[in-house]
Write a protein that holds these residues in place. Structure first.
Motif, PDB file in Angstrom:
ATOM      1  N   GLN A 207      -5.088   6.246   4.398  1.00  0.00           N
ATOM      2  CA  GLN A 207      -3.790   6.913   4.438  1.00  0.00           C
ATOM      3  C   GLN A 207      -3.374   7.253   3.013  1.00  0.00           C
ATOM      4  N   ILE A 208      -2.915   8.489   2.820  1.00  0.00           N
ATOM      5  CA  ILE A 208      -2.444   8.955   1.514  1.00  0.00           C
ATOM      6  C   ILE A 208      -0.976   9.327   1.657  1.00  0.00           C
ATOM      7  N   VAL A 209      -0.116   8.657   0.912  1.00  0.00           N
ATOM      8  CA  VAL A 209       1.323   8.898   1.012  1.00  0.00           C
ATOM      9  C   VAL A 209       1.907   9.090  -0.373  1.00  0.00           C
ATOM     10  N   ALA A 210       3.053   9.745  -0.414  1.00  0.00           N
ATOM     11  CA  ALA A 210       3.747   9.970  -1.675  1.00  0.00           C
ATOM     12  C   ALA A 210       4.630   8.775  -2.010  1.00  0.00           C
ATOM     13  N   GLN A 211       4.811   8.537  -3.289  1.00  0.00           N
ATOM     14  CA  GLN A 211       5.693   7.458  -3.730  1.00  0.00           C
ATOM     15  C   GLN A 211       7.101   7.689  -3.188  1.00  0.00           C
ATOM     16  N   GLY A 212       7.705   6.625  -2.655  1.00  0.00           N
ATOM     17  CA  GLY A 212       9.044   6.721  -2.097  1.00  0.00           C
ATOM     18  C   GLY A 212       9.075   7.019  -0.618  1.00  0.00           C
ATOM     19  N   ALA A 213       7.942   7.404  -0.029  1.00  0.00           N
ATOM     20  CA  ALA A 213       7.886   7.704   1.392  1.00  0.00           C
ATOM     21  C   ALA A 213       7.671   6.418   2.200  1.00  0.00           C
ATOM     22  N   GLN A 214       7.549   6.572   3.515  1.00  0.00           N
ATOM     23  CA  GLN A 214       7.278   5.434   4.402  1.00  0.00           C
ATOM     24  C   GLN A 214       5.849   5.516   4.911  1.00  0.00           C
ATOM     25  N   ALA A 215       5.170   4.378   4.950  1.00  0.00           N
ATOM     26  CA  ALA A 215       3.796   4.318   5.444  1.00  0.00           C
ATOM     27  C   ALA A 215       3.743   3.423   6.675  1.00  0.00           C
TER      28      ALA A 215
ATOM     29  N   LEU B  34       1.995  -2.229  10.676  1.00  0.00           N
ATOM     30  CA  LEU B  34       2.834  -2.613   9.537  1.00  0.00           C
ATOM     31  C   LEU B  34       3.573  -1.389   9.013  1.00  0.00           C
ATOM     32  N   ILE B  35       4.873  -1.540   8.800  1.00  0.00           N
ATOM     33  CA  ILE B  35       5.712  -0.479   8.223  1.00  0.00           C
ATOM     34  C   ILE B  35       6.038  -0.858   6.788  1.00  0.00           C
ATOM     35  N   ILE B  36       5.736   0.047   5.847  1.00  0.00           N
ATOM     36  CA  ILE B  36       6.091  -0.149   4.439  1.00  0.00           C
ATOM     37  C   ILE B  36       7.096   0.929   4.060  1.00  0.00           C
ATOM     38  N   SER B  37       8.297   0.522   3.694  1.00  0.00           N
ATOM     39  CA  SER B  37       9.342   1.468   3.302  1.00  0.00           C
ATOM     40  C   SER B  37       9.365   1.644   1.785  1.00  0.00           C
ATOM     41  N   ASN B  38       9.801   2.838   1.374  1.00  0.00           N
ATOM     42  CA  ASN B  38       9.940   3.142  -0.056  1.00  0.00           C
ATOM     43  C   ASN B  38       8.674   2.732  -0.825  1.00  0.00           C
ATOM     44  N   VAL B  39       7.562   3.320  -0.443  1.00  0.00           N
ATOM     45  CA  VAL B  39       6.257   2.950  -0.994  1.00  0.00           C
ATOM     46  C   VAL B  39       6.227   3.191  -2.500  1.00  0.00           C
ATOM     47  N   SER B  40       5.659   2.240  -3.235  1.00  0.00           N
ATOM     48  CA  SER B  40       5.442   2.391  -4.669  1.00  0.00           C
ATOM     49  C   SER B  40       3.944   2.433  -4.938  1.00  0.00           C
ATOM     50  N   TRP B  41       3.571   2.893  -6.128  1.00  0.00           N
ATOM     51  CA  TRP B  41       2.152   3.000  -6.436  1.00  0.00           C
ATOM     52  C   TRP B  41       1.480   1.632  -6.478  1.00  0.00           C
ATOM     53  N   GLU B  42       2.280   0.550  -6.698  1.00  0.00           N
ATOM     54  CA  GLU B  42       1.722  -0.798  -6.700  1.00  0.00           C
ATOM     55  C   GLU B  42       1.297  -1.245  -5.305  1.00  0.00           C
ATOM     56  N   ASP B  43       1.753  -0.543  -4.266  1.00  0.00           N
ATOM     57  CA  ASP B  43       1.368  -0.896  -2.896  1.00  0.00           C
ATOM     58  C   ASP B  43      -0.035  -0.417  -2.545  1.00  0.00           C
ATOM     59  N   ALA B  44      -0.656   0.362  -3.407  1.00  0.00           N
ATOM     60  CA  ALA B  44      -1.996   0.876  -3.113  1.00  0.00           C
ATOM     61  C   ALA B  44      -2.983  -0.272  -2.968  1.00  0.00           C
ATOM     62  N   GLY B  45      -3.930  -0.117  -2.042  1.00  0.00           N
ATOM     63  CA  GLY B  45      -4.948  -1.131  -1.813  1.00  0.00           C
ATOM     64  C   GLY B  45      -5.481  -1.044  -0.405  1.00  0.00           C
TER      65      GLY B  45
ATOM     66  N   GLY C 195      -9.759  -2.727   8.212  1.00  0.00           N
ATOM     67  CA  GLY C 195      -9.033  -2.390   6.993  1.00  0.00           C
ATOM     68  C   GLY C 195      -8.559  -0.944   6.942  1.00  0.00           C
ATOM     69  N   THR C 196      -7.431  -0.753   6.304  1.00  0.00           N
ATOM     70  CA  THR C 196      -6.880   0.578   6.054  1.00  0.00           C
ATOM     71  C   THR C 196      -6.618   0.716   4.557  1.00  0.00           C
ATOM     72  N   HIS C 197      -7.221   1.742   3.957  1.00  0.00           N
ATOM     73  CA  HIS C 197      -7.011   1.958   2.519  1.00  0.00           C
ATOM     74  C   HIS C 197      -5.767   2.832   2.339  1.00  0.00           C
ATOM     75  N   LEU C 198      -4.797   2.283   1.621  1.00  0.00           N
ATOM     76  CA  LEU C 198      -3.560   3.014   1.321  1.00  0.00           C
ATOM     77  C   LEU C 198      -3.632   3.547  -0.100  1.00  0.00           C
ATOM     78  N   LEU C 199      -3.568   4.858  -0.222  1.00  0.00           N
ATOM     79  CA  LEU C 199      -3.581   5.522  -1.522  1.00  0.00           C
ATOM     80  C   LEU C 199      -2.212   6.146  -1.763  1.00  0.00           C
ATOM     81  N   VAL C 200      -1.555   5.753  -2.841  1.00  0.00           N
ATOM     82  CA  VAL C 200      -0.203   6.229  -3.163  1.00  0.00           C
ATOM     83  C   VAL C 200      -0.281   7.157  -4.360  1.00  0.00           C
ATOM     84  N   TYR C 201       0.411   8.286  -4.276  1.00  0.00           N
ATOM     85  CA  TYR C 201       0.389   9.235  -5.386  1.00  0.00           C
ATOM     86  C   TYR C 201       1.800   9.673  -5.750  1.00  0.00           C
ATOM     87  N   THR C 202       1.948  10.150  -6.994  1.00  0.00           N
ATOM     88  CA  THR C 202       3.159  10.842  -7.427  1.00  0.00           C
ATOM     89  C   THR C 202       2.732  12.185  -8.006  1.00  0.00           C
TER      90      THR C 202
END
Length: 271
Positions: free
Chosen positions: A33-41, A97-108, A126-133
């Motif tokens: 999953q690729i999400v933008a910083q500040g979004a919900q995953a 799992l719901i992650i609100s206000n995603v930050s780049w530190e949440d990547a993994g 496993g699910t790889h979460l990639l966070v970008y700005t």
């Protein structure tokens, strides 16, 4: 989706699918999953629905990008982290799992584990979460050197991850080869990038129309900045005023010279 985006998806999917399923009864999909910083995953975790009277629990673990995949850190629920069905997940068969206000530190890489009473614990693949700005709109800066060399610098900042592609483009004049992209990364992980183009003395600047193009994983279409070498309007007016003053000064000097010559001629004739 641009080529950089597609390449990252292929690489991460290959890595995740290369790991065998810990148990096919727990399904995590999609693997990336690729999400933008500040979004919900929302990280999906599905398993066979059970009798709501049966006791059990869902837990989540994370492996940071720089760590080995066997290193897991438990995710405490609360705050920005919560289950999609915190009370009825046993009957829903959904431990997402719901992650609100995603930050780049949440990547993994996130792993879902399901434990039913008197049953063996089961884990997803496993699910790889990639966070970008996204990078900022590029800006172009001009600097004139002592030997009349001109340096153009294209700058963008605020992006993550740090992989970025920048280039110069001009349809009118062939450009020299630019220097390699320079990237600085701050302590909070946000990056700034400069692309420098050195134009030698005598380069036809008056004909120059140039674009700086920025490509990044977070961008569906590239960002662009345009530079054209031209006098601003107020400078053009000042330049014309100087020309008019020079013409007026020439006329005054010419008239003064002619007056002096006529005076000298008259005196010579009178003698």
């Amino acid at each position: 989706m641009n080529k950089i985006h597609e390449l990252v998806v292929i690489l991460y999917c290959t890595r995740v699918w290369s790991v065998a399923l810990a148990n096919p009864d727990v399904i995590q999909s999609p693997p990336l999953q690729i999400v933008a910083q500040g979004a919900q995953a929302k990280l999906r975790c599905l398993f066979p629905a059970s009798d709501p009277q049966v006791k059990g629990a869902v837990s989540w673990y994370k492996t940071a990008p720089e760590e080995h995949m066997s290193t897991n850190h438990p995710i405490p629920l609360g705050g920005r982290f919560s289950l999609a069905f915190p009370r009825t997940f046993l009957s829903e068969g959904d431990g997402s799992l719901i992650i609100s206000n995603v930050s780049w530190e949440d990547a993994g890489v996130y792993y879902c584990k399901v434990l039913m009473w008197e049953q063996e614990e089961k884990r997803g693949n496993g699910t790889h979460l990639l966070v970008y700005t996204r990078p900022s709109q590029p800006e172009i800066f001009l600097k004139v050197g002592s030997e009349e060399e001109v340096t153009l610098t294209c700058r963008t900042s605020g992006f993550y991850p740090s992989d970025i592609h920048m280039s110069w483009n001009s349809t009118d004049i062939p450009l020299p080869e630019p220097r390699p992209v320079q990237i600085w990364r701050s302590q909070d992980g946000i990056s700034q990038a400069d692309l420098v183009l050195l134009l030698p003395a005598g380069f036809p600047l008056q004909q120059l129309q140039i674009r700086c193009i920025v490509r990044h994983l977070s961008l569906a279409t590239p960002l662009q900045a345009t530079y054209s070498h031209d006098f601003p309007r107020y400078k053009a007016i000042a330049y014309q005023l100087v020309e008019y003053l020079n013409i007026l000064k020439f006329c005054l000097l010419f008239g003064l010279t002619v007056g002096i010559l006529l005076t000298v001629i008259k005196r010579c004739k009178s003698k």
